[in-house]
Design an enzyme around this catalytic site. Structure first.
Site, short mmCIF file in Angstrom:
data_model
loop_
_atom_site.label_atom_id
_atom_site.label_comp_id
_atom_site.label_asym_id
_atom_site.label_seq_id
_atom_site.Cartn_x
_atom_site.Cartn_y
_atom_site.Cartn_z
N CYS A 1 0.84 -1.21 0.00
CA CYS A 1 0.00 0.00 0.00
C CYS A 1 0.86 1.25 0.00
CB CYS A 1 -0.90 0.03 1.23
SG CYS A 1 -2.01 -1.35 1.38
C1 BEZ Z 1 0.60 -4.67 1.84
O1 BEZ Z 1 0.04 -3.62 1.56
O2 BEZ Z 1 1.80 -4.78 1.74
C2 BEZ Z 1 -0.18 -5.85 2.28
C3 BEZ Z 1 -1.36 -5.70 3.00
C4 BEZ Z 1 -2.05 -6.81 3.43
C5 BEZ Z 1 -1.58 -8.08 3.14
C6 BEZ Z 1 -0.40 -8.23 2.39
C7 BEZ Z 1 0.29 -7.11 1.97
#
Ligand code: BEZ
Length: 212
Positions: free
Chosen positions: A45
């Protein structure tokens, strides 16, 4: 039931990092991109938000307003935005919805319980100036989205809306387009002064109208 193309994008009022927003009012006559994130302070994100912020001039050029969402609260968003600026080199320059009560997530069916019953998936909704849903995408939490592809689709949607052309496989800006079947050859003469190549009566190829 999940939202489908052509449905009206549900309106809502929400707290965001840029104040309280009434969605339809905030969109005004613009196009919109509403996209969700599983959680604040997560790695994928963080890179996505940095890229969306870097591409703001491209969204502006296309008259597109961008708004993000996660189910974390405002104070968490503000803290995370500092990290995003530090690590991605760009301040987050669009509002982020704090959807702690999941009101917007539920309206847009962004929580898929068999993937996670706490976090939103990576949803994207492109909304036209008529407030209708023009594109939906759903990515898993572990896969970052391609924001350059998102711009490409918006270009295609805007060409269809403004010039009655569709775009072929792997089309990119500047490539030839396809005259939509609803336009007769008679009408096409006025609409496409650069002419077209009729490969089949249903496959009429014309230079990209806003480039000639
Ligand atoms: C991420 O944004 O890196 C992420 C969020 C939830 C699960 C796996 C990755």
């Amino acid at each position: 039931m999940s939202l489908r193309l052509g449905d009206e994008a549900p309106d809502f009022t929400a707290e965001t990092t840029q104040g309280t927003i009434n969605f339809h009012e905030w969109l005004g006559d613009s196009w919109g991109v509403l996209f969700s994130h599983p959680k604040d302070y997560t790695p994928v994100c963080t890179t996505e938000l940095g890229m969306a912020a870097q591409l703001k001039p491209e969204f502006d050029k296309r008259n597109v307003k961008v708004i993000g969402l996660s189910v974390d609260p405002l104070d968490s968003h503000f803290g995370w935005e500092k990290d995003i600026e530090e690590t991605q080199g760009t301040a987050v320059n669009f509002p982020m919805i704090a959807d702690s009560d999941r009101k917007v997530s539920d309206l847009y069916d962004m929580i898929h319980p068999n993937a996670s019953d706490t976090f939103t998936v990576r949803s994207v909704f492109v909304i036209g100036p008529d407030k209708k849903v023009k594109l939906t995408m759903t990515y898993p939490a572990s896969t970052g989205r391609n924001f350059v592809e998102l711009l490409r689709v918006i270009d295609s949607l805007q060409l269809t809306a403004n010039y009655s052309v569709a775009t072929p496989v792997n089309w990119k800006d500047g490539d030839d387009c396809i005259i939509v079947p609803a336009v007769s050859n008679e009408d096409a003469k006025a609409k496409f002064p650069a002419g077209w190549n009729e490969i089949k009566p249903y496959l009429r190829v014309t230079p990209q109208p806003n480039k000639v």
